[in-house]
Design an enzyme around this catalytic site. Structure first.
Site, PDB file in Angstrom:
ATOM      1  N   GLU A 136       0.827  -1.203   0.000  1.00 24.33           N
ATOM      2  CA  GLU A 136       0.000   0.000   0.000  1.00 24.33           C
ATOM      3  C   GLU A 136       0.863   1.256   0.000  1.00 24.33           C
ATOM      4  OE1 GLU A 136      -3.940  -1.654   2.374  1.00 24.33           O
ATOM      5  OE2 GLU A 136      -2.204  -0.974   3.525  1.00 24.33           O
TER       6      GLU A 136
ATOM      7  N   GLU B 154      -2.856 -10.088   4.030  1.00 26.72           N
ATOM      8  CA  GLU B 154      -3.726  -9.927   5.202  1.00 26.72           C
ATOM      9  C   GLU B 154      -4.767 -11.050   5.314  1.00 26.72           C
ATOM     10  OE1 GLU B 154      -2.433  -5.675   4.169  1.00 26.72           O
ATOM     11  OE2 GLU B 154      -2.957  -7.519   3.083  1.00 26.72           O
TER      12      GLU B 154
END
Length: 256
Positions: A110, A130
């Protein structure tokens, strides 16, 4: 400034280095706060024209948020409202280049996607892991991947959590170039120097224009582009550019 984040400015280029290589440059709240401060300094400084973000060492750009710190938040709502390092980078008005050396995982991916340009070393690896731990990314993971590499490729990363290498990332359009590890920073600094040599207001305006083109309806984006062009055309740097062209010399841009 955090002991695990280095920040320096030279030749109109600011470099933010995540400096926790023994933990794959995983971000702590202290590092996130330091990155927010570094970006604020860049935004406020006329000396800074370009920003480079990288990780210390060759093993990792960043493994994202340090998972061991996540239980420190009193409630999930406190976690949701934490100071976010990706938000800080997206708020940077100057062009930002990610020099991705090694793993860019979770929040590290990110972070790279929050930058405007991504250059990767051949040993770079990218993943949204994740889902393997029972949650999803929250720093712009899905929107960044969907816009960068398309829905199908984004789904492959998001649903499996598996890694892709630098060559695949480049083929998908996640990064612009792949370099040998030893040449990564020199290549990124070369690009940064090229951008720093351009008119600073025009460079910042080009960034605004690109985001508008990405987000606005087609006709409105063109209208906005023309407004931004008019603003740039009225600057002293644009006049200097026209004069330099007529006089066949290199322009001397001063952010004015």
């Amino acid at each position: 400034m955090s002991a695990n984040l280095r920040f320096d400015i030279a030749d109109h280029v600011a470099t933010i280095t995540l400096d926790r290589p023994e933990k794959l440059n995983a971000m702590t709240p202290d590092m996130a706060a330091a990155l927010v401060d570094a970006v604020a300094t860049c935004n406020a400084s006329n000396e800074v024209r370009v920003v480079i973000v990288t990780g210390a060492g060759e093993k990792a750009f960043s493994a994202g948020s340090d998972i061991s710190t996540l239980d420190a938040y009193a409630t999930p709502w406190d976690f949701r409202n934490r100071q976010d390092y990706c938000d800080a980078l997206r708020a940077c008005r100057k062009p930002v280049i990610a020099a991705v050396n090694g793993y860019a995982l979770g929040g590290g991916l990110e972070t790279a996607m929050a930058c405007d340009i991504r250059i990767a070393s051949a040993n770079a690896r990218f993943a949204a892991p994740e889902i393997k731990l029972g949650w999803i990314g929250g720093g712009g993971m899905a929107v960044g991947l969907a816009h960068s590499i398309g829905m199908s490729n984004a789904a492959l990363l998001l649903y499996t959590g598996e890694m892709v290498d630098a060559a695949q990332a480049c083929a998908w359009g996640l990064v612009s170039e792949v370099t040998p590890p030893e040449g990564l920073l020199s290549r990124v600094r070369e690009i940064a120097a090229q951008i720093a040599a351009r008119a600073p207001i025009a460079a910042e305006t080009a960034k605004l224009n690109l985001r508008a083109a990405h987000q606005m309806p087609y006709d409105k984006a063109i209208e906005y582009e023309r407004d931004l062009q008019a603003i740039c055309f009225a600057t002293a740097d644009a006049a200097e550019g026209r004069a330099a062209f007529a006089e066949r010399r290199t322009p001397d841009f001063q952010r004015r």
